[in-house]
Design an enzyme around this catalytic site. Sequence first.
Site, short mmCIF file in Angstrom:
data_model
loop_
_atom_site.label_atom_id
_atom_site.label_comp_id
_atom_site.label_asym_id
_atom_site.label_seq_id
_atom_site.Cartn_x
_atom_site.Cartn_y
_atom_site.Cartn_z
N GLY A 84 12.89 13.04 -63.38
CA GLY A 84 12.83 12.52 -64.99
C GLY A 84 12.34 11.73 -64.73
O GLY A 84 11.32 10.58 -66.23
N ASP A 118 20.26 7.64 -47.55
CA ASP A 118 20.69 6.94 -48.23
C ASP A 118 20.67 5.76 -48.23
O ASP A 118 20.15 5.02 -47.88
CB ASP A 118 21.90 7.25 -47.33
CG ASP A 118 23.10 6.67 -48.07
OD1 ASP A 118 23.09 6.00 -49.13
OD2 ASP A 118 24.19 7.49 -47.02
N CYS A 169 25.81 8.93 -66.20
CA CYS A 169 25.69 10.28 -67.19
C CYS A 169 27.79 10.09 -67.59
O CYS A 169 28.12 11.27 -67.79
CB CYS A 169 25.36 11.49 -66.88
SG CYS A 169 25.26 12.87 -65.37
C1 LIG Z 1 22.02 11.39 -61.42
S1 LIG Z 1 21.16 11.91 -59.87
C2 LIG Z 1 19.62 11.08 -60.45
C3 LIG Z 1 18.38 11.94 -61.72
C4 LIG Z 1 17.33 10.71 -61.75
N1 LIG Z 1 17.11 9.88 -61.38
C5 LIG Z 1 16.47 11.78 -62.43
O1 LIG Z 1 16.43 10.91 -63.46
O2 LIG Z 1 15.76 12.37 -62.51
C6 LIG Z 1 22.17 11.09 -59.13
C7 LIG Z 1 21.03 11.34 -56.92
O3 LIG Z 1 21.59 10.47 -56.90
C8 LIG Z 1 21.86 10.83 -55.33
N2 LIG Z 1 22.18 10.98 -54.51
C9 LIG Z 1 23.75 10.96 -54.08
N3 LIG Z 1 24.34 10.08 -53.34
C10 LIG Z 1 22.81 9.06 -52.73
C11 LIG Z 1 23.11 8.06 -51.86
N4 LIG Z 1 24.16 7.82 -51.28
N5 LIG Z 1 21.87 7.71 -51.44
C12 LIG Z 1 20.42 8.16 -52.46
N6 LIG Z 1 20.84 9.27 -53.73
C13 LIG Z 1 22.24 9.92 -53.48
C14 LIG Z 1 21.96 12.74 -55.80
O4 LIG Z 1 21.30 13.71 -54.65
C15 LIG Z 1 21.11 12.72 -57.79
O5 LIG Z 1 20.01 13.17 -57.07
#
Ligand SMILES: C[S@@+](CC[C@H](N)C(=O)[O-])C[C@H]1O[C@@H](n2cnc3c(N)ncnc32)[C@H](O)[C@@H]1O
Length: 724
Positions: A421, A467, A541
Amino acid sequence: MGRRAKNKQGDVKPLPGTVPDKSSTSRRQQSKKKKAPSTKNDSKSIKSQKGSLKKPLPAHRQKKVDIIDEDDSDLDEALQPGEFSDEDVDEEETVKVKSIKKGKKPASSDDEEVEERSGPVKQLEFSDSEAEDEDLNDDGEALPLGQHAFDLDEAPSDEDDDEEELGDEFDMEGSDDEEMLDDEFDDEDDEEDKEGDSAFDSDEDAEMAAVEEDDGSENEEDDGIQTNLEDDLEETYTLPAVDRGGEEEEIEHGTSLRDVEQRMRWLVGVCLSKDDKMSKGVPGKSRSDHLLQLQHDIATYFGYNTFLVGKLMKLFAADEALAFFESNESPRPVTIRANTLRTRRRDLAQSLINRGVNLEPIGKWSKVGLQIFESPVPIGATPEYLAGHYMLQAASSFLPVIALSPQPNERILDMASAPGGKTTYISALLQNTGQIFANDSNKLRTKSLTANIHRMGCKNVIVCNYDAREFPKVIGGFDRVLLDAPCSGTGVISKDASVKVNKTERDFQLLAHLQKQLILCAIDSVNPNSTTGGYVVYSTCSVTVDENESVVDYALRKRPNVKLVETGLEFGVPGFKSFEGKNFNPTVSLTRRFYPHKHNMDGFFVAKFKVEKRKKGSKSTGTAKDEEDDDVAQQQPIKKLNDEGMIVEQEEVGDISKFDNDEDEALIEESKRKALKKKGIKISTKSTKPTTSSAKTSESNSTSNGQIKVPKGKKVTEKRRSKA
Ligand SMILES: C[S@@+](CC[C@H](N)C(=O)[O-])C[C@H]1O[C@@H](n2cnc3c(N)ncnc32)[C@H](O)[C@@H]1O
């Protein structure tokens, strides 16, 4: 009043710590309860905020809008614990939305709806031309479309290093120095610490002990107690949870949810009372006792675990806490973002209106958002949607991108980007110039990300699957970095009610730890010499302080070369400068909080940092991982590429700073060879060995500032910008 918790039909369900006294006076007293006066007037004191979306209509006036988003059909499976995405929920298949916008007559029958649809096409009037005036932000940079310039003061510098150790991050002790959330338009200097107003921050026990002594009895039937409720109440309330010391036990059998609601509202009034002697409350009980009972009643009524209610209540005064929990019971407005890479908002609006969609611009703060009130067609499956003319996107999710304020031709890192998004919004603001590295550690989620990128026509995005704690070792030197961090989702409970019961203290600790690691990586990935940028935006969020102000304060302590700056957002309340007895860097008030009950959007947090050059000899030059020395860091597996260019778990946590270019090159060559082989093209191993030209490629994979360029391969979906 929002909709009740699921258990509304039955008796009050036992919850840990909500303890009735089955045997003695408490029980007897329960049967004598009388309806308490509503504290609705108290709740009214919570002001409606600038930037709020239109409030929902009563339930009977709501209609369904079907939202079908094929792109994200696999998101639920892909989402891992602690990876709550506001976007995921935005793109649920079916969402109830407000039916009719304020001031418009609702269609009262199907006939009327049909009439409205087939009637003359409505013309929307947009006061905010999308192509017009270029605003400048406080740094003199041009604000992209959808943003306004605001006259904001320069943030104070925090160059003075605060050497405070990270020792009390998870201190859950009660506080005597907690700030009330002020109206965001109040002058900061006028902010007052309203000690004792915020739930759980006042310790009245000593005073109450004195009161008890005076009364000589804890019995609420004591005639000597005077309250201004006496005219209304034949008998007063009891505090069953408190009477049993808050122990976990079966609770209040026979107490209806209605009784709990009434007591809850009465307790709010009691807790808000400025009267230290708690004359409105149960005789002999302190403010803390009443707050504890309120915590239990809110948990019971809305179906939360008491731990989370306690944690969230600490953010608010009692009336605001109740408003927050109530707002989580109703859905937020359905909103969409016009994709300016493919259309203009007014054209999109007109097309949707022609399909019978009832909509209007989201608010003056956005030139690309539309609020959908009702739609006879599934809003996630219209031809316009499929053609990428818009993104289903929560209003709150616009905010970090507006704060990021990307400028054409910049190089941007979106560290946790799926399902995209924000990435696609950044891409639109860059007008498809520059480069966006859209990263997410969850491979499955990058599929939705890629699908959205294609649907929206973004040509400047490179999808990566690392990561994010591996940055900037993977690649650095970005003009701007967005870290929309994985979080607990306490701001989006209306979309995911499971948060009410599935979060523990440990979850918050682990998340905060991950967020702290990620934020340092985000900062270190910025090019402090960027001529146009040099910014990091951190967002979640979630509304908990652990995941927001604490993380920001930690980053300020660990990276003396960064300072907080204004977010450039028109509304939102300032972040806490102190919480539970802990003082943060005072500039933390530059961060912004958003609440469902105040802004009618998801709970959200946004902070913006400016990254300066590191001074010679300054501390904190290690990686984020080096700086986290407790066991949590070790629990996070580091990943590396396998021979097909896929991310794989690595058993041992190695030193990621020791990148081996030769090894990388061999892996890349092998990967290329396999890819060609799959296509039926055979190359001899000999020909894949580094030649002069491939050696050159290898050389050119390292830039002058030590960045490793991403090789063409599986992870690179779009061409790189020449600027690098
Ligand atoms: C709040 S969501 C992101 C939503 C996105 N920014 C959007 O606007 O559509 C958080 C994201 O962090 C990812 N995530 C979790 N741990 C992570 C890490 N260590 N490194 C990178 N991404 C990570 C998850 O897979 C998830 O998609």
